[in-house]
Design a protein around this motif. Structure first.
Motif, mmCIF file in Angstrom:
data_model
loop_
_atom_site.group_PDB
_atom_site.id
_atom_site.type_symbol
_atom_site.label_atom_id
_atom_site.label_comp_id
_atom_site.label_asym_id
_atom_site.label_seq_id
_atom_site.Cartn_x
_atom_site.Cartn_y
_atom_site.Cartn_z
ATOM 1 N N PRO A 57 0.794 -1.225 0.000
ATOM 2 C CA PRO A 57 0.000 0.000 0.000
ATOM 3 C C PRO A 57 0.827 1.276 0.000
ATOM 4 O O PRO A 57 0.311 2.354 -0.288
ATOM 5 N N ASN A 58 2.115 1.184 0.334
ATOM 6 C CA ASN A 58 2.972 2.378 0.296
ATOM 7 C C ASN A 58 4.351 1.987 -0.230
ATOM 8 O O ASN A 58 4.727 0.800 -0.202
ATOM 9 N N PRO A 59 5.123 2.942 -0.725
ATOM 10 C CA PRO A 59 6.357 2.620 -1.451
ATOM 11 C C PRO A 59 7.604 2.425 -0.593
ATOM 12 O O PRO A 59 8.699 2.288 -1.133
ATOM 13 N N SER A 60 7.455 2.417 0.725
ATOM 14 C CA SER A 60 8.647 2.336 1.575
ATOM 15 C C SER A 60 9.328 0.975 1.457
ATOM 16 O O SER A 60 8.680 -0.066 1.421
ATOM 17 N N ASP A 61 10.636 1.015 1.379
ATOM 18 C CA ASP A 61 11.479 -0.181 1.445
ATOM 19 C C ASP A 61 11.135 -1.233 0.402
ATOM 20 O O ASP A 61 10.930 -2.404 0.721
ATOM 21 N N LEU A 62 11.061 -0.808 -0.845
ATOM 22 C CA LEU A 62 10.858 -1.763 -1.930
ATOM 23 C C LEU A 62 12.163 -1.978 -2.664
ATOM 24 O O LEU A 62 12.931 -1.041 -2.853
ATOM 25 N N PRO A 63 12.465 -3.196 -3.109
ATOM 26 C CA PRO A 63 11.661 -4.400 -2.896
ATOM 27 C C PRO A 63 11.579 -4.758 -1.416
ATOM 28 O O PRO A 63 12.456 -4.418 -0.631
ATOM 29 N N SER A 64 10.529 -5.487 -1.055
ATOM 30 C CA SER A 64 10.287 -5.808 0.345
ATOM 31 C C SER A 64 11.295 -6.830 0.863
ATOM 32 O O SER A 64 11.968 -7.521 0.088
ATOM 33 N N GLN A 65 11.368 -6.917 2.182
ATOM 34 C CA GLN A 65 12.232 -7.925 2.798
ATOM 35 C C GLN A 65 11.775 -9.331 2.406
ATOM 36 O O GLN A 65 12.596 -10.244 2.260
ATOM 37 N N ASP A 66 10.466 -9.522 2.237
ATOM 38 C CA ASP A 66 9.966 -10.833 1.808
ATOM 39 C C ASP A 66 10.519 -11.204 0.439
ATOM 40 O O ASP A 66 10.975 -12.339 0.228
ATOM 41 N N ALA A 67 10.460 -10.256 -0.508
ATOM 42 C CA ALA A 67 10.946 -10.535 -1.856
ATOM 43 C C ALA A 67 12.447 -10.812 -1.856
ATOM 44 O O ALA A 67 12.930 -11.730 -2.535
ATOM 45 N N ILE A 68 13.183 -10.043 -1.081
ATOM 46 C CA ILE A 68 14.636 -10.249 -0.991
ATOM 47 C C ILE A 68 14.943 -11.619 -0.398
ATOM 48 O O ILE A 68 15.824 -12.344 -0.879
ATOM 49 N N GLN A 69 14.197 -12.005 0.657
ATOM 50 C CA GLN A 69 14.418 -13.301 1.290
ATOM 51 C C GLN A 69 14.119 -14.444 0.329
ATOM 52 O O GLN A 69 14.857 -15.432 0.253
#
Length: 303
Positions: free
Chosen positions: A196-208
């Motif tokens: 819902p908001n652009p902070s910290d993309l890509p997300s930690q989930d995607a990186i993991q």
């Protein structure tokens, strides 16, 4: 990284352990009421959204009770009331972790510190908890791996349990495990996420996820692995895994992993509606971490 701490690592000489011993001695045998029933839980970062949700979850969980709420905000306010409970818990929010730990040490209770603080505070919080005989559950997504390595060495030396969890969502862990299995059978993969908001993309989930399915001897998306087109998403790692991030107000947080092979598409997807999705994993972690004598990384070790 923290060389100045080396001389404090020996628990027999650490000032925190001295404080713990002093607290236990102050209680005296005549005031010894025996071990307290249930796991005593201290939440650091108790006024954050996840902290308030954890206060509710711990208070309702069988075999555990809230023993302390630590934060720099809302000092003195009742932890239950700021978390939306009808009745106060009579546990005020404090900014002194040591005082709460000393009280638990006097009761000889089994205790766990749940840390939702900041990366810079995690090492000292875990060290304080261990000095008073408490295990730790750490959910601080931006924690540096160097800090995890230092904590692992400390917990091994102190024989204290600690879980550092990149995620507390059981669904997210199962998604990642399924992705690892699928990665051995497909040579094309794309991660698509929405937030819902652009902070910290890509997300930690995607990186993991990208980290988990990389370095397995598989190279993905060979046909356009070297493409520099922004429309192809961000390349994570060196094995061809790409992530596409959508940011639209009103969207739930969602992560999907799309694998393809000849004549088929295999999609794994996990949607998160709110922070409550982390609570089953948190309660599981609290119950399991008290049995450890070292640090483990990842909630999947408990599943």
């Amino acid at each position: 990284m923290r060389g100045h701490r080396d001389e404090e690592e020996c628990c027999s000489e650490g000032p925190l352990l001295c404080a713990a011993n002093a607290a236990a001695a102050a209680a005296g045998p005549e005031h010894d009421q025996g071990p307290a029933a249930g796991v005593q839980v201290v939440i650091v970062g108790a006024t954050k959204e996840i902290g308030r949700t954890a206060v509710l979850a711990v208070s309702k969980a069988r075999g555990m009770e809230l023993a302390g709420a630590i934060d720099s905000q809302c000092i003195g306010e009742d932890a239950g009331q700021i978390s939306g409970m009808d009745e106060p818990l009579e546990i005020p929010v404090l900014n002194d972790l040591t005082m709460v730990l000393g009280s638990i040490a006097q009761s000889r209770a089994t205790g766990v510190v749940v840390d939702f603080s900041e990366p810079s505070a995690v090492y000292d919080n875990v060290k304080q908890a261990a000095a008073f005989g408490l295990s730790s559950v750490v959910y601080v997504p931006k924690i540096e791996l160097d800090t995890v390595t230092e904590l692992s060495a400390f917990c091994e030396k102190a024989s204290m349990g600690c879980l550092v969890a990149p995620t507390l969502s059981i669904g997210s862990v199962l998604l990642q495990q399924a992705a690892i299995q699928a990665s051995f059978h497909y040579s094309n993969v794309e991660i698509v996420e929405s937030r819902p908001n652009p902070s910290d993309l890509p997300s930690q989930d995607a990186i993991q996820i990208a980290n988990n399915i990389s370095d397995l001897g598989q190279i993905y998306n060979r046909e356009d692995m070297d493409s520099s087109s922004p429309a192809r998403g961000q390349l994570l790692g060196e094995d061809g895994v790409r992530v596409h991030s959508m940011v639209l107000p009103g969207l739930v947080s969602s992560t999907s992993i799309n694998f393809s092979g000849p004549g088929e598409i295999y999609t794994l997807r996990h949607d998160v509606a709110n922070v409550q999705c982390l609570m089953p994993g948190l309660i599981l972690a609290i119950r399991k971490v008290v049995r450890l004598k070292n640090l483990i990384y990842g909630l999947e070790k408990f599943l």
